[in-house]
Design a protein around this motif. Structure first.
Motif, PDB file in Angstrom:
ATOM      1  N   ILE A 423       0.795  -1.154   0.131  1.00  0.00           N
ATOM      2  CA  ILE A 423      -0.127  -0.069  -0.105  1.00  0.00           C
ATOM      3  C   ILE A 423       0.783   1.389  -0.142  1.00  0.00           C
ATOM      4  N   LYS A 424       1.846   1.223   0.855  1.00  0.00           N
ATOM      5  CA  LYS A 424       2.755   2.477   0.948  1.00  0.00           C
ATOM      6  C   LYS A 424       3.459   2.796  -0.505  1.00  0.00           C
ATOM      7  N   GLU A 425       3.869   1.644  -1.090  1.00  0.00           N
ATOM      8  CA  GLU A 425       4.500   1.770  -2.321  1.00  0.00           C
ATOM      9  C   GLU A 425       3.607   2.658  -3.376  1.00  0.00           C
ATOM     10  N   VAL A 426       2.203   2.316  -3.357  1.00  0.00           N
ATOM     11  CA  VAL A 426       1.129   2.862  -4.284  1.00  0.00           C
ATOM     12  C   VAL A 426       1.155   4.254  -3.877  1.00  0.00           C
ATOM     13  N   VAL A 427       0.931   4.584  -2.549  1.00  0.00           N
ATOM     14  CA  VAL A 427       0.687   5.871  -1.887  1.00  0.00           C
ATOM     15  C   VAL A 427       2.163   6.688  -2.446  1.00  0.00           C
ATOM     16  N   LEU A 428       3.102   6.349  -2.250  1.00  0.00           N
ATOM     17  CA  LEU A 428       4.182   7.041  -2.532  1.00  0.00           C
ATOM     18  C   LEU A 428       4.195   7.433  -4.190  1.00  0.00           C
ATOM     19  N   LYS A 429       3.993   6.364  -4.965  1.00  0.00           N
ATOM     20  CA  LYS A 429       3.990   6.575  -6.512  1.00  0.00           C
ATOM     21  C   LYS A 429       3.015   7.548  -6.570  1.00  0.00           C
ATOM     22  N   ILE A 430       1.848   7.649  -6.314  1.00  0.00           N
ATOM     23  CA  ILE A 430       0.467   8.605  -6.508  1.00  0.00           C
ATOM     24  C   ILE A 430       1.191  10.023  -6.055  1.00  0.00           C
ATOM     25  N   LEU A 431       1.567  10.003  -4.901  1.00  0.00           N
ATOM     26  CA  LEU A 431       2.046  11.404  -4.246  1.00  0.00           C
ATOM     27  C   LEU A 431       2.953  12.047  -5.331  1.00  0.00           C
ATOM     28  N   GLU A 432       3.914  11.277  -5.834  1.00  0.00           N
ATOM     29  CA  GLU A 432       4.958  11.751  -6.701  1.00  0.00           C
ATOM     30  C   GLU A 432       4.535  12.274  -7.941  1.00  0.00           C
ATOM     31  N   ALA A 433       3.611  11.560  -8.428  1.00  0.00           N
ATOM     32  CA  ALA A 433       2.796  11.830  -9.723  1.00  0.00           C
ATOM     33  C   ALA A 433       1.888  12.945  -9.665  1.00  0.00           C
ATOM     34  N   PRO A 435       2.046  16.214  -7.620  1.00  0.00           N
ATOM     35  CA  PRO A 435       2.625  17.168  -6.590  1.00  0.00           C
ATOM     36  C   PRO A 435       1.526  18.265  -6.300  1.00  0.00           C
ATOM     37  N   GLN A 436       0.748  18.636  -7.440  1.00  0.00           N
ATOM     38  CA  GLN A 436      -0.319  19.686  -7.243  1.00  0.00           C
ATOM     39  C   GLN A 436      -1.308  19.240  -6.277  1.00  0.00           C
ATOM     40  N   SER A 437      -1.623  17.988  -6.025  1.00  0.00           N
ATOM     41  CA  SER A 437      -2.746  17.652  -5.075  1.00  0.00           C
ATOM     42  C   SER A 437      -1.973  17.869  -3.621  1.00  0.00           C
ATOM     43  N   ILE A 438      -0.747  17.848  -3.515  1.00  0.00           N
ATOM     44  CA  ILE A 438      -0.230  17.951  -2.247  1.00  0.00           C
ATOM     45  C   ILE A 438      -0.380  19.351  -1.677  1.00  0.00           C
ATOM     46  N   VAL A 439      -0.135  20.154  -2.888  1.00  0.00           N
ATOM     47  CA  VAL A 439      -0.010  21.582  -2.526  1.00  0.00           C
ATOM     48  C   VAL A 439      -1.763  21.997  -2.270  1.00  0.00           C
ATOM     49  N   ARG A 445      -7.535  22.383   0.981  1.00  0.00           N
ATOM     50  CA  ARG A 445      -8.473  21.695   0.102  1.00  0.00           C
ATOM     51  C   ARG A 445      -8.685  20.218   0.225  1.00  0.00           C
ATOM     52  N   ASP A 446      -9.712  19.626   1.081  1.00  0.00           N
ATOM     53  CA  ASP A 446      -9.688  18.158   1.554  1.00  0.00           C
ATOM     54  C   ASP A 446     -10.051  17.424   0.402  1.00  0.00           C
ATOM     55  N   ARG A 447     -10.702  17.862  -0.535  1.00  0.00           N
ATOM     56  CA  ARG A 447     -11.048  17.009  -1.889  1.00  0.00           C
ATOM     57  C   ARG A 447      -9.796  16.523  -2.535  1.00  0.00           C
ATOM     58  N   ALA A 448      -8.784  17.032  -2.240  1.00  0.00           N
ATOM     59  CA  ALA A 448      -7.397  16.469  -2.750  1.00  0.00           C
ATOM     60  C   ALA A 448      -7.276  15.197  -2.237  1.00  0.00           C
ATOM     61  N   LEU A 449      -7.605  14.863  -1.076  1.00  0.00           N
ATOM     62  CA  LEU A 449      -7.310  13.537  -0.430  1.00  0.00           C
ATOM     63  C   LEU A 449      -8.095  12.611  -1.320  1.00  0.00           C
ATOM     64  N   GLY A 450      -9.104  12.781  -1.508  1.00  0.00           N
ATOM     65  CA  GLY A 450     -10.271  11.995  -2.106  1.00  0.00           C
ATOM     66  C   GLY A 450      -9.745  11.550  -3.638  1.00  0.00           C
ATOM     67  N   TYR A 451      -9.262  12.632  -4.058  1.00  0.00           N
ATOM     68  CA  TYR A 451      -8.757  12.488  -5.653  1.00  0.00           C
ATOM     69  C   TYR A 451      -7.357  11.468  -5.515  1.00  0.00           C
ATOM     70  N   LEU A 452      -6.943  11.645  -4.609  1.00  0.00           N
ATOM     71  CA  LEU A 452      -5.430  10.786  -4.359  1.00  0.00           C
ATOM     72  C   LEU A 452      -5.950   9.363  -4.033  1.00  0.00           C
TER      73      LEU A 452
END
Ligand code: ADP
Ligand code: ZN
Ligand code: MG
Length: 479
Positions: A423-433, A435-439, A445-452
């Motif tokens: 799971i962690k591997e997937v999470v890191l991969k998605i976060l890396e791809a 960056p705007q969602s992290i910002v 903007r909580d919706r960003a979490l749902g998107y991720l």
């Protein structure tokens, strides 16, 4: 005066094909279909000199039906000849029962808006089915198929106790469910195993006397019966309002035009020249036989419903729906034995399974998978092996290609990913791809979490454990 000033009166003669292995007077199979005239012998083809022998099972099944509908069972009963000429009836008479039917004076209780109501039964008798005519669509002639000739029937005759299409619908559904529970008929309406002659009359509200009835023969769908009654009642009211008189006659309902057409004048009992069947003995029924059959009756829907509410803690609503069909009720009980989660099984049956049955226009008895397979599916969700989203896919698969859900998810690779490192591997991969969602997330903007989470689900084809994804994304984002 208008429709509201009249009351509709309805009485039904329901024919139900019994699911005995062999026919009523010979040992030919009762199986539906088959090449024309392959389930036949000299008896059911009415060859001269061929003699009928009454199938004991038919008598037992009819008594079963009588007991389940609160009838008195006759100790002495007999068969009679009902004479009429029609090419699907090779003997030119039907062996039926006239003045000494097997069962009398029963009732079926239905639910109405004003509470429970008893629809009284005049009688239940046994008789043989006729053959089938296949009409050439170009009018060159008709061919007879005698596979159905001699298939055992019970005819269940109600008093004219019904007053609306809703009551007729409830009565038929209840009767069907009873016959299914006691396993005397498969009640497949599309195969004609359950069909009704519908008698309709109207009278002014408050009138004591019944109006003259008309009869629509051989109806085998709930929807047509409702439509036909509505149409026929309205037609009769119009005739009366215009000063006319209703003729007692037999009508044919035409599904396409939505109208009834006259077939013939109503025949009377005397037209049939009934007389005792000389080739069959009187039927004697002992108290022991009746008691043995009574003891063999299975648990009926009312008792199951009560047990579901009291012992399994199901809502009344669920219990009503589940017990409305023996197939659903059995499916529910046997699946629950496997997974020990009654509410989950009930939910699957009442939502997704019912939806798929509706979409595929199938009856509960056509469900292709077993109760054990459904139970296993629920267990897999409960253990967290699959998500409920994947479970829905497994259910679709069970309808198409039924086998063990365990095997389905293995073959399809649908096992839920609940492994932390994966799971962690997937999470890191998605976060890396993304960056705007992290910002966005950090900007509130909580919706960003749902998107991720959505992206991670997409990446794993729905297999990641959603709770774990959520938790791990939050951990990473809040670092
Ligand atoms: P048949 O076989 O000649 O049709 P039955 O007595 O076996 O006669 O069946 C009559 C059916 O018609 C029963 O189901 C009964 O309830 C119904 N019926 C009788 N009178 C009326 C009426 N006035 N209005 C509606 N239904 C009626
Ligand atoms: Zn035969
Ligand atoms: Mg009739």
């Amino acid at each position: 005066m208008s429709r509201e000033d009249y009351e509709v009166v309805i009485g039904l003669e329901v024919h139900s094909e019994l699911s005995t292995k062999t026919k009523i007077f010979c040992s030919c199979p009762t199986e539906f279909g088959g090449e024309p005239n392959t389930h036949c012998c000299p008896v059911c083809m009415a060859m001269p000199g061929a003699l009928p022998v009454l199938n004991k099972r038919v008598v037992e099944y009819a008594i079963k039906a009588g007991l389940a509908t609160n009838c008195n069972i006759a100790h002495v009963s007999k068969n009679d000849r009902k004479n009429y000429f029609y090419p699907d009836l090779p003997k030119s008479y039907q062996i039926s029962q006239y003045d000494m039917p097997l069962c009398r004076n029963g009732y079926v209780e239905i639910e109405t808006n004003d509470g429970p109501k008893k629809i009284r039964l005049v009688r239940i008798h046994i008789e043989e089915d006729a053959g089938k005519l296949n009409h050439d669509e170009y009018g060159r002639g008709s061919l007879v198929d005698l596979n159905r000739a001699g298939v055992p029937l019970i005819e269940i005759v109600s008093e004219p106790d019904m007053r609306s299409t809703e009551e007729v619908d409830s009565y038929l559904k209840k009767l069907k469910s009873i016959l299914e529970y006691i396993e005397v008929s498969d009640c497949k309406m599309q195969e004609g195993s359950l069909r009704a002659d519908v008698n309709v009359s109207v009278r002014k509200k408050g009138a004591k006397k019944f109006g003259t009835r008309t009869e629509m023969k051989n109806m085998n769908s709930f929807r047509s019966i409702t439509r036909a009654i509505e149409y026929e009642a309205q037609r009769q009211i119009e005739v009366i309002e215009n000063g006319g008189k209703i003729e007692q006659e037999t009508l044919r309902w035409d599904e396409v035009s939505g109208k009834t057409f006259s077939m013939r004048d109503k025949e009377d009992a005397q037209d049939y020249r009934y007389f005792p069947e000389p080739d069959l003995a009187i039927i004697n029924i002992s108290d022991e036989m009746i008691e043995d059959i009574r003891k063999s009756l299975p648990e009926m829907p009312e008792s199951r419903r009560e047990r579901y509410v009291k012992e399994l803690g199901l809502p009344e609503y669920d219990s009503n729906i589940l017990t409305s069909s023996k197939y659903l009720s059995d499916l529910f009980e046997n699946a629950t034995k496997v997974c020990n989660n009654p509410k989950a099984v009930s939910n699957w049956i009442m939502t997704d399974i019912t939806r798929i049955l509706n979409e595929e226009e199938k009856e509960p008895n056509e469900i292709p998978f077993t109760a054990e397979q459904l139970g296993e599916l629920v267990t897999l969700i409960d253990k967290g092996t699959i998500s409920s989203k994947i479970a829905k896919q497994v259910l679709e698969e069970l309808f198409k290609n039924p086998k063990s859900p365990q095997d389905i998810i293995k073959e399809k690779g649908w096992i839920q990913i609940s492994d932390e490192s994966a799971i962690k591997e997937v999470v890191l991969k998605i976060l890396e791809a993304n960056p705007q969602s992290i910002v966005d997330y950090k900007a509130g903007r909580d919706r960003a979490l749902g998107y991720l989470v959505g992206q991670a689900m997409k990446e794993t084809k729905g297999k990641a454990n959603p709770q774990m994804l959520n938790k791990m994304f939050l951990e990473e984002l809040n670092k």
